[in-house]
Design a protein around this motif. Sequence first.
Motif, short mmCIF file in Angstrom:
data_model
loop_
_atom_site.label_atom_id
_atom_site.label_comp_id
_atom_site.label_asym_id
_atom_site.label_seq_id
_atom_site.Cartn_x
_atom_site.Cartn_y
_atom_site.Cartn_z
N ALA A 18 3.13 7.55 12.28
CA ALA A 18 4.38 6.95 12.79
C ALA A 18 5.23 6.44 11.63
N ALA A 19 4.57 5.89 10.61
CA ALA A 19 5.30 5.41 9.44
C ALA A 19 5.94 6.57 8.67
N LEU A 20 5.26 7.71 8.63
CA LEU A 20 5.83 8.87 7.93
C LEU A 20 7.13 9.30 8.58
N GLU A 21 7.18 9.21 9.90
CA GLU A 21 8.41 9.58 10.60
C GLU A 21 9.53 8.60 10.23
N LYS A 22 9.20 7.33 10.13
CA LYS A 22 10.19 6.32 9.76
C LYS A 22 10.57 6.45 8.27
N ALA A 23 9.63 6.93 7.46
CA ALA A 23 9.87 7.04 6.02
C ALA A 23 10.94 8.07 5.68
N ALA A 24 11.35 8.84 6.67
CA ALA A 24 12.46 9.77 6.44
C ALA A 24 13.75 8.99 6.21
N LEU A 25 13.79 7.74 6.70
CA LEU A 25 14.99 6.91 6.56
C LEU A 25 14.84 5.82 5.51
N LEU A 26 13.65 5.26 5.37
CA LEU A 26 13.41 4.16 4.44
C LEU A 26 12.20 4.48 3.57
N GLN A 27 12.21 4.04 2.33
CA GLN A 27 11.05 4.24 1.47
C GLN A 27 9.93 3.34 1.95
N GLY A 28 8.77 3.94 2.20
CA GLY A 28 7.62 3.19 2.69
C GLY A 28 6.48 3.19 1.69
N TYR A 29 5.62 2.18 1.82
CA TYR A 29 4.45 2.02 0.94
C TYR A 29 3.28 1.56 1.79
N VAL A 30 2.07 1.90 1.33
CA VAL A 30 0.87 1.33 1.92
C VAL A 30 0.39 0.24 0.99
N ASP A 31 0.19 -0.94 1.55
CA ASP A 31 -0.35 -2.08 0.82
C ASP A 31 -1.86 -1.88 0.77
N VAL A 37 1.59 -0.96 6.31
CA VAL A 37 2.67 -0.11 5.82
C VAL A 37 3.92 -0.99 5.75
N VAL A 38 4.55 -1.00 4.59
CA VAL A 38 5.76 -1.79 4.41
C VAL A 38 6.90 -0.87 3.99
N PHE A 39 8.10 -1.25 4.37
CA PHE A 39 9.29 -0.47 4.03
C PHE A 39 10.24 -1.34 3.23
N LEU A 40 10.93 -0.73 2.27
CA LEU A 40 11.86 -1.50 1.44
C LEU A 40 12.96 -2.13 2.27
N GLY A 41 13.38 -1.51 3.33
CA GLY A 41 14.45 -2.06 4.16
C GLY A 41 14.00 -3.12 5.12
N ASP A 42 12.69 -3.35 5.23
CA ASP A 42 12.17 -4.36 6.14
C ASP A 42 11.96 -5.66 5.40
N VAL A 65 11.84 -6.53 -1.98
CA VAL A 65 11.85 -5.38 -2.88
C VAL A 65 11.24 -5.76 -4.23
N LEU A 66 11.65 -6.91 -4.76
CA LEU A 66 11.14 -7.34 -6.06
C LEU A 66 9.65 -7.63 -6.02
N SER A 67 9.16 -8.16 -4.89
CA SER A 67 7.72 -8.44 -4.79
C SER A 67 6.92 -7.14 -4.82
N VAL A 76 1.08 2.01 -2.61
CA VAL A 76 1.10 3.46 -2.80
C VAL A 76 2.28 3.99 -2.00
N PRO A 77 3.23 4.66 -2.66
CA PRO A 77 4.41 5.14 -1.94
C PRO A 77 4.06 6.24 -0.93
#
Length: 156
Positions: A18-31, A37-42, A65-67, A76-77
């Motif tokens: 589900a996060a991969l589908e959202k990652a098409a719009l926002l850069q996501g990472y796994v903590d 899963v966190v996104f830069l826009g969240d 973003v800075l954190s 991991v992106p």
Amino acid sequence: MNGRGVEGLEIDLKELAAALEKAALLQGYVDTQNGAVVFLGDAPEISPASDSEDAAQEEACMEHVLSIEDDWQRYVPLPDLYEGEIRAIMQAFADDAPQPVRKEMREVLHGSAARTRFKKFLRECRMEEARQEHLAVSLRALAREWCEENRIAYRE
């Protein structure tokens, strides 16, 4: 593990897909510390308390973003799903479609705005649910492959 994660951490493939589908719009990472899963826009939620809520939201987003950037080894992106990969998923669905609609479905996939036409065609044929299931399976396969490449444990 690849040294980035915590022993015993497992990622749920459904959530990652589900996060991969959202990652098409926002850069996501796994903590890798908690599997989230966190996104830069969240940005963390801020209670609107004043007229400066937009500035506070922007500041919270920048801190978020800075954190992530400050602790980059922890995250991991997620891969970007490019138009070609999405088109390949749609093409695979069309190739497996029942014969009466297969040819027309393949034709819809040619040219610009193919994704929009494809979704419209599926609505008209009442095949949206089947496409969503196919998309979920395809995204789970991509998620599984990504976990294996990054040596991150996962659960089905």
